[in-house]
Design an enzyme around this catalytic site. Sequence first.
Site, PDB file in Angstrom:
ATOM      1  N   CYS A  51      23.126 -33.358 -46.232  1.00 24.36           N
ATOM      2  CA  CYS A  51      24.189 -33.414 -47.239  1.00 24.36           C
ATOM      3  C   CYS A  51      25.571 -33.545 -46.592  1.00 24.36           C
ATOM      4  O   CYS A  51      26.509 -34.011 -47.233  1.00 24.36           O
ATOM      5  CB  CYS A  51      24.119 -32.209 -48.157  1.00 24.36           C
ATOM      6  SG  CYS A  51      24.082 -30.667 -47.274  1.00 24.36           S
ATOM      7  N   SER A 108      29.226 -28.443 -37.366  1.00 24.57           N
ATOM      8  CA  SER A 108      28.853 -28.165 -38.758  1.00 24.57           C
ATOM      9  C   SER A 108      30.039 -27.662 -39.567  1.00 24.57           C
ATOM     10  O   SER A 108      31.028 -27.193 -39.006  1.00 24.57           O
ATOM     11  CB  SER A 108      27.753 -27.105 -38.800  1.00 24.57           C
ATOM     12  OG  SER A 108      26.615 -27.583 -38.164  1.00 24.57           O
ATOM     13  N   GLN A 115      20.736 -24.178 -40.095  1.00 22.97           N
ATOM     14  CA  GLN A 115      19.912 -25.213 -40.750  1.00 22.97           C
ATOM     15  C   GLN A 115      19.879 -26.539 -39.996  1.00 22.97           C
ATOM     16  O   GLN A 115      18.869 -27.227 -39.977  1.00 22.97           O
ATOM     17  CB  GLN A 115      20.410 -25.486 -42.182  1.00 22.97           C
ATOM     18  CG  GLN A 115      20.062 -24.407 -43.175  1.00 22.97           C
ATOM     19  CD  GLN A 115      21.111 -23.319 -43.208  1.00 22.97           C
ATOM     20  OE1 GLN A 115      22.097 -23.371 -42.478  1.00 22.97           O
ATOM     21  NE2 GLN A 115      20.904 -22.325 -44.046  1.00 22.97           N
ATOM     22  N   GLY A 188      23.591  -4.195 -62.318  1.00 22.75           N
ATOM     23  CA  GLY A 188      24.040  -5.496 -62.804  1.00 22.75           C
ATOM     24  C   GLY A 188      23.222  -6.587 -62.141  1.00 22.75           C
ATOM     25  O   GLY A 188      22.362  -6.318 -61.301  1.00 22.75           O
ATOM     26  N   ALA A 189      23.527  -7.820 -62.539  1.00 23.57           N
ATOM     27  CA  ALA A 189      22.678  -8.903 -62.026  1.00 23.57           C
ATOM     28  C   ALA A 189      23.500 -10.129 -61.632  1.00 23.57           C
ATOM     29  O   ALA A 189      23.178 -11.242 -62.005  1.00 23.57           O
ATOM     30  CB  ALA A 189      21.650  -9.263 -63.091  1.00 23.57           C
ATOM     31  N   GLU A 191      24.944 -13.046 -59.106  1.00 26.73           N
ATOM     32  CA  GLU A 191      24.210 -13.895 -58.164  1.00 26.73           C
ATOM     33  C   GLU A 191      24.297 -13.356 -56.733  1.00 26.73           C
ATOM     34  O   GLU A 191      23.310 -13.288 -56.015  1.00 26.73           O
ATOM     35  CB  GLU A 191      24.781 -15.314 -58.219  1.00 26.73           C
ATOM     36  CG  GLU A 191      23.907 -16.319 -57.505  1.00 26.73           C
ATOM     37  CD  GLU A 191      24.590 -17.665 -57.323  1.00 26.73           C
ATOM     38  OE1 GLU A 191      24.165 -18.418 -56.464  1.00 26.73           O
ATOM     39  OE2 GLU A 191      25.578 -17.931 -58.047  1.00 26.73           O
ATOM     40  N   MET A 192      25.524 -12.937 -56.341  1.00 26.92           N
ATOM     41  CA  MET A 192      25.710 -12.435 -54.981  1.00 26.92           C
ATOM     42  C   MET A 192      24.952 -11.135 -54.746  1.00 26.92           C
ATOM     43  O   MET A 192      24.378 -10.913 -53.687  1.00 26.92           O
ATOM     44  CB  MET A 192      27.192 -12.240 -54.697  1.00 26.92           C
ATOM     45  CG  MET A 192      27.822 -13.477 -54.099  1.00 26.92           C
ATOM     46  SD  MET A 192      29.421 -13.161 -53.451  1.00 26.92           S
ATOM     47  CE  MET A 192      30.407 -13.031 -54.926  1.00 26.92           C
ATOM     48  N   ALA A 193      24.953 -10.281 -55.777  1.00 31.24           N
ATOM     49  CA  ALA A 193      24.232  -9.009 -55.668  1.00 31.24           C
ATOM     50  C   ALA A 193      22.739  -9.273 -55.522  1.00 31.24           C
ATOM     51  O   ALA A 193      22.047  -8.618 -54.741  1.00 31.24           O
ATOM     52  CB  ALA A 193      24.495  -8.158 -56.899  1.00 31.24           C
TER      53      ALA A 193
END
Lengths: 423, 274
Positions: A51, A108, A115, A188-189, A191-193
Site C-alpha cells: 500500500c 517505511s 510488516q 466500554g468498547a 476500538e483502541m481499548a
Amino acid sequence: MENEIFLIGLNHRTAELHIREQFSLSSYCDSDTWPIKNDQVIYESFILSTCNRVEILAIGNKDVENLIIDSWASAKGSTSSELRPYVYIYKGIDAIKHLFSVASSLDSMVLGEPQILGQLKKAYRKAVELQKTGSILNRLLHKAFSVAKRVRTETSIASSAVSISYAAVELAKRIFGEMHSHSALLIGAGEMAELAALHLLQNGIQKIYVANRTFSKGRELALAFNGIAVPFEKMTSYLGESDIIISSTGSQEPIIHAKDIESILSIRKNRPMFFIDIAVPRDIDPDVNTFDNVYLYDIDDLKEVIEENMNNRQEEATKAEKIVDEEVAFFNDWLRNLELQPTILSLIQRTERIAHEELDHTLKHLPNLDESQKEALERMMIALTHKLNHSPLMFLKGSHMRKNKNNAERISLIRQVFDLDRQ
Amino acid sequence: MTSPEVSTIILFIFYTVSTILAIFGTIGRNKKLKYGSCIFAVVAFLFQTILLINGFHKNFISGLSVGAYLQMLAWFIILCSIIATIKLKQILLLVFSAPVCLILFMISSPFLKLMINIPSTIKTSFYMFHIGSLYISLSLMLIAFISSISFLLIEKRIKHKARVKGVLADLPSISNLDKISYISTVLAFPFYTVGLLNGFFWSSSLFGSAISGDPKEIVSIFIWFCLAILFHNRIAKSWKGKKPAKLTILIFSLSLFSFIIVNTAMNSFHSFIR
C-alpha cells in the site's frame, strides 16, 4: 555486456495515495500479467507492491529504466509521462542500498515497522515461483533479508511500541512482568481499548472481564476475548480482582473516582494496579495516580510515550544505516567479483590447457616413465600454472579492491596479455 | 593447600573478570556478557568453596584474619545470589553482586595477616552461628537493597510517565523487583534475629549482662527494630512498593554503617581493625 542493478519505484513520499493506487502492481504478479519481460535486455526482475510502495528491481543492460517505466505504465493503461514524475530510479550501489533500507524498514512510513520484511519475502517467493529471478537477484534478496535481521538484532529500531495499544501493553509488562497470572477489566468498547485487550490476550493475560453499558454488546466482546461479561453497575466490585483496567466509555463524567481506590487497594493487599484511560473526556479521576502502587496513563500520556519511542527509533535508525552501508559494501564487493569470474576462469583454463599440451608433448619423449613418475610430473605442471596465475589474478582482484576504478580496463588488459579472447 | 595470598589473587582475578563483564554487559545491554559475568562469579564461588572444604579456614575457632572474614562475607553474598538467581530466574542479582565481592576482596588483601583473637571463653560453635547467620542476613539485605534501588528508579519513571530506557530497560518488572526485595527481607529477619541472640548470649556469658552498651549492640538493636517493622508490615499489612523499598535501603545503609564504621572507627568490642 555489463550487468547493472536497477530499482525503479514510487512510495508514500513521492506519490499520493491515489497515484499509488493507480500504479499498484499487486494484481500483476502472475506469469501472464508480469509487466516486465525477461529477455536479452532484462535478465532478472522482481516486483514489490504494497500500500505504501511499488518497486521494480531488475538486472539488465545499461539504460533499461525507460523500458521498465514504459512497461509499467502500459501495464496500468497509462503513459510513461504520467508515471515518470512520481518515480525514483536507483542504479548499482544505490539500488542495493535502497533495497536494504526498505527491507530494514528504514524507508517505511512508520520507521521500524515489521510488516515490510514479510511483504518483501512474499514478493520474492512469487518471483522465484515464476522463475523471474536469477543468481544476482536471488543473492541480493537473501542478503536483504539477512541485513534486515541484523538491523533488528543489533539495534532497538523495532523494540519500542509506536501504537497506543502496544504502548499500553508494554507498560503493563514493565509493571507486572509476565502477564500469565494477571487479569484485566475492559470498560466500554472503544476500538483502541479492544486492540489493547487483544494484545494483552496475545501476551498471555489470564482473565479478561468486560463491562459495557449495553450488556449484550459486552457479552459479545467477552466472547471474542474468551472473557467474562460483567454488569456495568457492578464494575467497581471487579476492580479489586483486576490488575489492568482499560477504560474507553463515552461518559461525560469520570466513572472511577480516587476516593474508591483506597478501599480497593486494601482488598487487593496493595498489589499494583494499572489504569489505561483511552476515553475523551477521561473516565478515570487523574488523582488515582497519586496512590502508591497505582499507575494511571491517559491518551495523552500514551501519545507522549509513542512520540518518545519514535524519537528513539530515529536514533536507532542512524545505527541501522551504518549496518546497511557496511552490508552494501560487502555485497558490492561480491558483485564486482562476479564480473571478474569469466576472466579468472578463462585464464585458469587457458594456462592449464597449455600445461597439459606441453605435458603430453614431453611424455612422448619419455616413454620409460612409470605411472607415479607421470603423476608427479603432472602435479608439478599444475602447481607451476597456479603459481604463474597468482600474480595476474591478484592484479585482477587488486583492481577490484581499489574501488573498481579501472575494472573494465584491467580485465581487458589481462585478456589481451594472455590472449584469452582467441577462439 | 593454596596459601591465602595465592587464593586471594586467583579469586580477585575471577571477580575482576566477572565485574568487567558485568559493567560492560550492563552498560552495553549485552546479555552474553552478563551471563559471562555470572559464570565467572559462580566459578569463583566454587573455587572458594573447594578451598573452604579442604580446610582453608581450619583455624576458624581459634582465630581468623580480618581479610578472611571479608572473604567469607563475599562467599555468603555469592551463595545467596546464586540461590536467588536460580529461584527467581533473575541474573541481575549475580551481575550486581560480583562487583561487591570484588570490593570485598580488594579490601581483604591488606588484612590477610591481621588476626582477630577470639577470647577462649566464646570459642564455641555458637560463634560460627553468630557470624554465619549475620552474614547470610547481610547478604540477603544486599539482594533486597539492589532490588529496592532498581524498583525506586523504575517506579519513579513509570509514575511520572517518563520512558524506562537504557540500563533500566533491561531490569525486571517493578512487581518482580518488589517480590525479590520481599522474599529477601522476610528471610533476612530470622537470620538477623538468630545472629543477634547469639551475640547477646556470648555477651551474657562473657560480661554477665546481655547488653553492655557497646556501640555495635546499640546500632544492631536499632537495625533489628527497623527490620522487624519491615518484616511485620510486609507480612501482616501487605506493604508493597515504595515504602518497603525505602525502608530496605535505610536498613541496608545502617548495616553497612555498622559493618564498616562501627567495626573500624568506633571504640567497640567489634572494632577489630583498630
